[in-house]
Design an enzyme around this catalytic site. Structure first.
Site, PDB file in Angstrom:
ATOM      1  N   THR A   1       0.978  -1.048  -0.015  1.00  0.00           N
ATOM      2  CA  THR A   1      -0.026   0.003  -0.009  1.00  0.00           C
ATOM      3  C   THR A   1       0.915   1.312   0.072  1.00  0.00           C
ATOM      4  OG1 THR A   1      -1.741  -1.036   1.322  1.00  0.00           O
ATOM      5  CG2 THR A   1      -1.801   1.444   1.278  1.00  0.00           C
TER       6      THR A   1
ATOM      7  N   ARG B   1     -12.247 -10.012  -1.402  1.00  0.00           N
ATOM      8  CA  ARG B   1     -12.046  -9.102  -0.031  1.00  0.00           C
ATOM      9  C   ARG B   1     -11.683  -7.663  -0.344  1.00  0.00           C
ATOM     10  NH1 ARG B   1      -7.111  -6.362   2.038  1.00  0.00           N
ATOM     11  NH2 ARG B   1      -7.295  -6.532   4.039  1.00  0.00           N
ATOM     12  N   VAL B   2     -12.209  -6.852   0.328  1.00  0.00           N
ATOM     13  CA  VAL B   2     -11.866  -5.582   0.429  1.00  0.00           C
ATOM     14  C   VAL B   2     -11.283  -5.099   1.758  1.00  0.00           C
ATOM     15  CG1 VAL B   2     -12.864  -2.932   0.204  1.00  0.00           C
ATOM     16  CG2 VAL B   2     -13.665  -4.842  -1.562  1.00  0.00           C
ATOM     17  N   GLY B   3     -10.140  -4.179   1.638  1.00  0.00           N
ATOM     18  CA  GLY B   3      -9.567  -3.777   2.853  1.00  0.00           C
ATOM     19  C   GLY B   3      -9.914  -2.442   3.313  1.00  0.00           C
ATOM     20  N   ASP B   4      -9.202  -1.875   4.183  1.00  0.00           N
ATOM     21  CA  ASP B   4      -9.490  -0.617   4.649  1.00  0.00           C
ATOM     22  C   ASP B   4      -9.182   0.651   3.667  1.00  0.00           C
ATOM     23  OD1 ASP B   4      -6.770  -1.153   4.830  1.00  0.00           O
ATOM     24  OD2 ASP B   4      -6.506   0.579   6.195  1.00  0.00           O
TER      25      ASP B   4
ATOM     26  N   THR C   1      -2.021   2.199   7.184  1.00  0.00           N
ATOM     27  CA  THR C   1      -1.636   1.105   6.439  1.00  0.00           C
ATOM     28  C   THR C   1      -1.488  -0.002   7.218  1.00  0.00           C
ATOM     29  OG1 THR C   1       0.179   0.058   4.883  1.00  0.00           O
ATOM     30  CG2 THR C   1       0.717   1.843   6.525  1.00  0.00           C
ATOM     31  N   GLY C   2      -1.423  -1.323   6.970  1.00  0.00           N
ATOM     32  CA  GLY C   2      -1.298  -2.612   7.772  1.00  0.00           C
ATOM     33  C   GLY C   2      -2.661  -3.426   7.497  1.00  0.00           C
TER      34      GLY C   2
ATOM     35  N   GLY D   1      -5.941  -4.401   7.236  1.00  0.00           N
ATOM     36  CA  GLY D   1      -7.180  -3.481   6.984  1.00  0.00           C
ATOM     37  C   GLY D   1      -8.487  -3.796   7.931  1.00  0.00           C
TER      38      GLY D   1
HETATM   39  C1  SD4 Z   1      -5.277  -3.990   3.354  1.00  0.00           C
HETATM   40  N1  SD4 Z   1      -4.258  -2.063   4.232  1.00  0.00           N
HETATM   41  O1  SD4 Z   1      -5.550  -3.960   2.417  1.00  0.00           O
HETATM   42  C2  SD4 Z   1      -3.986  -2.757   3.342  1.00  0.00           C
HETATM   43  C3  SD4 Z   1      -2.842  -3.517   3.327  1.00  0.00           C
HETATM   44  C4  SD4 Z   1      -1.475  -2.716   3.640  1.00  0.00           C
HETATM   45  O2  SD4 Z   1       0.534  -2.601   3.374  1.00  0.00           O
HETATM   46  O3  SD4 Z   1      -1.656  -1.736   3.953  1.00  0.00           O
HETATM   47  N2  SD4 Z   1      -0.402  -3.252   3.314  1.00  0.00           N
HETATM   48  O4  SD4 Z   1      -5.754  -4.405   4.453  1.00  0.00           O
END
Ligand code: SD4
Length: 343
Positions: free
Chosen positions: A204, A232-235, A255-256, A258
């Site tokens: 990200t 799947r959808v993240g944050d 980030t991280g 989600g």
């Molecule tokens: C997610 N937050 O799709 C994103 C992944 C991410 O570094 O930040 N990766 O969950």
């Protein structure tokens, strides 16, 4: 350019760690000194593109779009179409953008489009909606003139996927930056790299900026969690979770992991803590602590990180675990900072 800069803002209770952050120099004649902040090493190169806009007196919104497009363009990169696929072997992209007037747009589960951030901006500017997903998002992108790219994996993503298929186990990866000494980093080489086992360390880029008009904007774009379930959808495309901007208060990107950012409406929560008077780094820390409380012992298996800037142009970041860094560009240079963390 590549020096590390740690500023001890305050000691927050008995935790004993250093709080890193950035305090802007005083602007002359009450004009606003622009600033742009982006996640991870890749933020250095992205900041350079964003800075061209800000330094020329351009808008934060244009800066945060142009900035993250650099990372989406990177062919050996985990953000965008070269990223890891879902468990069915398709790369699906999420992105969001928000300006200083609560205008926002996002796309999720978007396939075969190189610049999801620009599609998100078109959603914001050209539709009555905030979010388009999947086939509909792709249809809209094509109708707006975006090219439909081939449905194929990059060489590295293909071999990572083949490797993953051997066990086919979905396990969140703790996002950390490469172990290379920060002092050796060259901004021209700052595309995110795969770890030696072929996995991405993160997928990200998030960016937030304050322009010379005193306006804030933010953007976020990602290939999401590698080998996720299809759909799947993240944050990152969820306004209030992965990204939030309130021009009276500040701008925040996450980030991280989600799922864990979404459950606390992470970016919005950080903005609200800044509204109550916390500094950017204090506000980020508060929400990271909350996620750790919620996750209990499972917190060791995930990473979450926030970057924030407030209306005064002060910047800060905080992560759950060591290994998160972020790039801050001002008129004084483009500097990679190591984020403070809980443990
Ligand atoms: C997610 N937050 O799709 C994103 C992944 C991410 O570094 O930040 N990766 O969950």
């Amino acid at each position: 350019m590549n020096r590390r800069k740690f500023i001890n803002l305050s000691s927050l209770g008995a935790t004993g760690f250093t709080i890193s952050g950035f305090i802007p120099s005083i602007a002359k004649n009450n004009s606003v000194n622009p600033i742009v902040v982006a996640t991870w090493d890749a933020g250095l190169a992205a900041n350079q593109a964003a800075w061209k806009v800000l330094n020329a007196g351009g808008k934060a919104l244009d800066a945060v779009e142009n900035g993250v497009m650099v990372t989406e363009d990177e062919i050996s990169c985990c953000v965008g179409l070269s990223g890891n696929p879902d468990r069915d072997g398709h790369v699906t992209l999420d992105a969001s953008i928000m300006d200083h007037e609560f205008n926002c747009g996002s796309v999720a589960f978007l396939e075969r489009i190189k610049h999801p951030i620009s599609v998100a901006r078109r959603v914001m500017e050209k539709t009555p909606h905030v979010m388009l997903v999947g086939e509909g998002a792709q249809q809209f992108a094509v109708s707006e003139g975006f090219k439909l790219e081939a449905d194929e994996l990059s060489k590295d993503a293909k071999s990572a996927y083949e490797n993953w298929l051997k066990k086919s186990e979905y396990k969140p990866v703790i996002n950390i930056e490469r172990k290379k000494a920060l002092s050796q980093l060259d901004p021209s080489l700052m595309a995110p790299h795969r770890l030696s086992n072929g996995e991405w360390n993160h997928d990200t880029i998030g960016m937030i900026a304050l322009d010379s008009f005193g306006n804030l904007s933010g953007s976020c774009t990602t290939s999401g969690a590698g080998f996720k379930m299809r759909g799947r959808v993240g944050d990152s495309p969820v306004i209030g979770a992965g990204l939030y901007v309130d021009n009276e208060v500040g701008a925040v990107v996450a980030t991280g992991q989600g799922e864990d950012v979404i459950r606390v409406a992470g970016a919005s929560a950080v903005v609200e803590h800044m509204r109550q008077g916390k500094s950017p780094v204090e506000a980020c820390k508060f929400v990271v602590e909350r996620i750790r409380r919620i996750k209990k012992e499972k917190a060791k298996d995930i990473q979450v990180c926030f970057i924030a800037i407030n209306k005064k142009g002060e910047a800060g970041a905080f992560s759950l675990h060591k290994g998160f860094n972020y790039a801050v560009q001002t008129k004084d240079g483009n500097i990679l900072h190591e984020s403070s963390f809980l443990d």
